[in-house]
Enzyme design. Structure first.
Site, PDB file in Angstrom:
ATOM      1  N   TYR A 167      -8.037  11.279  24.236  1.00  0.00           N
ATOM      2  CA  TYR A 167      -8.978  11.037  25.327  1.00  0.00           C
ATOM      3  C   TYR A 167      -8.218  10.790  26.632  1.00  0.00           C
ATOM      4  CZ  TYR A 167     -12.204   8.511  28.328  1.00  0.00           C
ATOM      5  OH  TYR A 167     -12.947   8.096  29.404  1.00  0.00           O
TER       6      TYR A 167
ATOM      7  N   GLY B  34      -5.464   4.138  18.084  1.00  0.00           N
ATOM      8  CA  GLY B  34      -5.559   4.530  19.489  1.00  0.00           C
ATOM      9  C   GLY B  34      -5.871   3.390  20.443  1.00  0.00           C
TER      10      GLY B  34
ATOM     11  N   ASP C 147     -26.372  18.643  33.164  1.00  0.00           N
ATOM     12  CA  ASP C 147     -26.031  17.967  31.912  1.00  0.00           C
ATOM     13  C   ASP C 147     -26.426  18.908  30.774  1.00  0.00           C
ATOM     14  OD1 ASP C 147     -25.805  14.591  31.172  1.00  0.00           O
ATOM     15  OD2 ASP C 147     -26.195  16.046  29.575  1.00  0.00           O
TER      16      ASP C 147
ATOM     17  N   ARG D 194      -8.260  -0.290  15.052  1.00  0.00           N
ATOM     18  CA  ARG D 194      -8.772   1.072  15.218  1.00  0.00           C
ATOM     19  C   ARG D 194      -7.665   1.914  15.844  1.00  0.00           C
ATOM     20  NH1 ARG D 194     -13.966   1.838  19.085  1.00  0.00           N
ATOM     21  NH2 ARG D 194     -12.438   1.232  20.653  1.00  0.00           N
TER      22      ARG D 194
ATOM     23  N   THR E 159      -9.704   7.375  33.804  1.00  0.00           N
ATOM     24  CA  THR E 159      -9.769   6.252  32.873  1.00  0.00           C
ATOM     25  C   THR E 159      -8.459   5.473  32.814  1.00  0.00           C
ATOM     26  OG1 THR E 159      -9.912   5.722  30.508  1.00  0.00           O
ATOM     27  CG2 THR E 159      -9.229   7.933  31.054  1.00  0.00           C
TER      28      THR E 159
HETATM   29  N1  UDP Z   1     -14.191  -3.097  19.270  1.00  0.00           N
HETATM   30  C1  UDP Z   1     -14.345  -3.810  18.086  1.00  0.00           C
HETATM   31  N2  UDP Z   1     -15.414  -3.509  17.284  1.00  0.00           N
HETATM   32  C2  UDP Z   1     -16.326  -2.554  17.607  1.00  0.00           C
HETATM   33  C3  UDP Z   1     -16.156  -1.850  18.813  1.00  0.00           C
HETATM   34  C4  UDP Z   1     -15.082  -2.135  19.620  1.00  0.00           C
HETATM   35  O1  UDP Z   1     -13.554  -4.688  17.755  1.00  0.00           O
HETATM   36  O2  UDP Z   1     -17.270  -2.320  16.813  1.00  0.00           O
HETATM   37  C5  UDP Z   1     -13.045  -3.391  20.133  1.00  0.00           C
HETATM   38  C6  UDP Z   1     -12.117  -2.204  20.324  1.00  0.00           C
HETATM   39  O3  UDP Z   1     -11.131  -2.179  19.327  1.00  0.00           O
HETATM   40  C7  UDP Z   1     -11.549  -2.486  21.721  1.00  0.00           C
HETATM   41  C8  UDP Z   1     -12.664  -3.228  22.436  1.00  0.00           C
HETATM   42  O4  UDP Z   1     -13.539  -3.694  21.418  1.00  0.00           O
HETATM   43  O5  UDP Z   1     -10.451  -3.338  21.615  1.00  0.00           O
HETATM   44  C9  UDP Z   1     -13.427  -2.340  23.388  1.00  0.00           C
HETATM   45  O6  UDP Z   1     -13.776  -1.171  22.680  1.00  0.00           O
HETATM   46  P1  UDP Z   1     -14.797  -0.103  23.253  1.00  0.00           P
HETATM   47  O7  UDP Z   1     -14.982   0.949  22.202  1.00  0.00           O
HETATM   48  O8  UDP Z   1     -16.013  -0.802  23.754  1.00  0.00           O
HETATM   49  O9  UDP Z   1     -14.062   0.490  24.525  1.00  0.00           O
HETATM   50  P2  UDP Z   1     -12.612   1.167  24.702  1.00  0.00           P
HETATM   51  O10 UDP Z   1     -11.725   0.070  25.193  1.00  0.00           O
HETATM   52  O11 UDP Z   1     -12.192   1.744  23.401  1.00  0.00           O
HETATM   53  O12 UDP Z   1     -12.845   2.218  25.744  1.00  0.00           O
END
Ligand code: UDP
Length: 329
Positions: A141, A284, A31, A282, A117
């Site tokens: 990603y 993506g 790591d 958000r 993923t």
């Molecule tokens: N999410 C949210 N607020 C936050 C963090 C995440 O609404 O502060 C939402 C995000 O848009 C997604 C879900 O929670 O729909 C899971 O996000 P996370 O970042 O945990 O994992 P990802 O699915 O992006 O790998």
């Protein structure tokens, strides 16, 4: 087996090293500590601080420790960050994996379990997602990981004694049941930790990213799998690989929860009220992602022990409430 765990100081890698060691395997953790924590490395693991691009260091470690298989967790894993810093993702995740493979090639290590993923699927039209669905990522990603899947297929085709399993994770959550290791990200952007940090007063509020998605309550739906179940699948995959195997499996529990449902579950588990704000989408983020994991259940006999979101969140709360400053490093 003698297993090299890349990213073994990170959230999932540290749980993997621990489960491997508890099952009697020898573990070498590599790591670079960019986002990992030295304190998360299991005391019985050999620790080498190195990046994936340090091929000579990796190769030497593989030879010296007679490594038989690699579990490759080391990666950057924030969807949002990948949109703004795409080159970091292609460098670390794609190029880094190629370097690791080169080191394995020279050292003669022929078994790999790779952290892929569900982001490789992009926005599939049908749910749940099965492995045969078209993969068309909608963020760097996802592309950075899908490219590694392609590299692995091509490498395996050219090297018939090599075997790999790519595990396509859905949303990994929770902590070791005894609360001794857990999730400590900087920055922390994942939903469950963000909600728990809000409860702990480390943040003022949690912002729900988007309430106008085409889902029943308008918020995004994800499939949350417990980290220990996820890691157990890696060990099963590693032990069941034979020459020439090229395997791809989804890893989720097969049930989606909306952001609002997760907030409610956290409130149930902790008995506390979360301060919630509602914001824009958000970039993506696909509206919904949940897995059909029948393939790994049928072929490898794996199944998740944690099937209740409340139980998963309870283990995460066990870690966060006892370690409000994480590893404090
Ligand atoms: N999410 C949210 N607020 C936050 C963090 C995440 O609404 O502060 C939402 C995000 O848009 C997604 C879900 O929670 O729909 C899971 O996000 P996370 O970042 O945990 O994992 P990802 O699915 O992006 O790998």
């Amino acid at each position: 087996m003698n297993i090299l765990v890349t990213g073994g100081a990170g959230y999932i890698g540290s749980h993997a090293a621990r489960q491997l060691i508890e099952a009697g395997h020898e573990v070498v953790v590599v790591d670079n500590l960019y986002r990992g924590h030295r304190a998360a490395v299991h005391p019985k693991a050999t620790f080498i601080q190195a990046s994936l691009t340090q091929k000579d260091v990796l190769e030497k470690a593989m030879r010296e420790h007679q490594i038989e298989g690699v579990m490759h967790f080391a990666a950057l894993a924030y969807v949002g960050e990948s949109v703004t810093q795409p080159l970091d993702y292609y460098q670390n995740n794609t190029h880094g994996s190629c370097c690791l493979l080169e080191a394995m090639d020279v050292a003669g290590v022929k078994r790999l379990v790779f952290s892929s993923t569900c982001a490789t699927y992009g926005e599939p039209e049908l749910m749940p997602i099965v492995e045969t669905m078209h993969q068309q990522p909608i963020n760097p990603y996802g592309w950075s990981k899908l490219m590694v899947e392609r590299v692995l297929m091509d490498y395996a085709a050219a090297n018939p004694s090599f075997a790999f399993t790519a595990l396509r994770y859905f949303n990994v959550a929770g902590s070791a049941a005894d609360g001794s290791i857990g999730e400590d990200h900087e920055p922390e952007t994942h939903l469950i930790p963000v909600i728990l940090n809000t409860i702990l007063g480390k943040r003022e509020s949690i912002t729900v990213f988007g309430t106008d998605y085409p889902t029943p309550d308008g918020t995004c739906i994800r499939d949350y799998i417990h980290v220990e179940d996820l890691v157990a699948a890696h060990i099963t995959a590693m032990q069941s690989q034979s020459d020439g195997a090229q395997r791809f499996y989804n890893l989720g529990i097969g049930r989606g929860y909306s952001v609002k449902e997760i907030i409610e579950a956290v409130e149930r588990v902790t008995g506390k009220t979360v301060n919630v704000e509602y914001g824009d989408r958000r970039p993506g983020d696909p509206p919904q992602l949940y897995a059909n994991s029948d393939k790994i259940q049928n072929e490898l006999g794996w199944s998740p022990k944690y099937t209740s979101i409340d139980d998963i969140i309870a283990t995460a709360w066990g870690w966060f409430s006892n370690h409000p400053d994480g590893y404090n490093d």
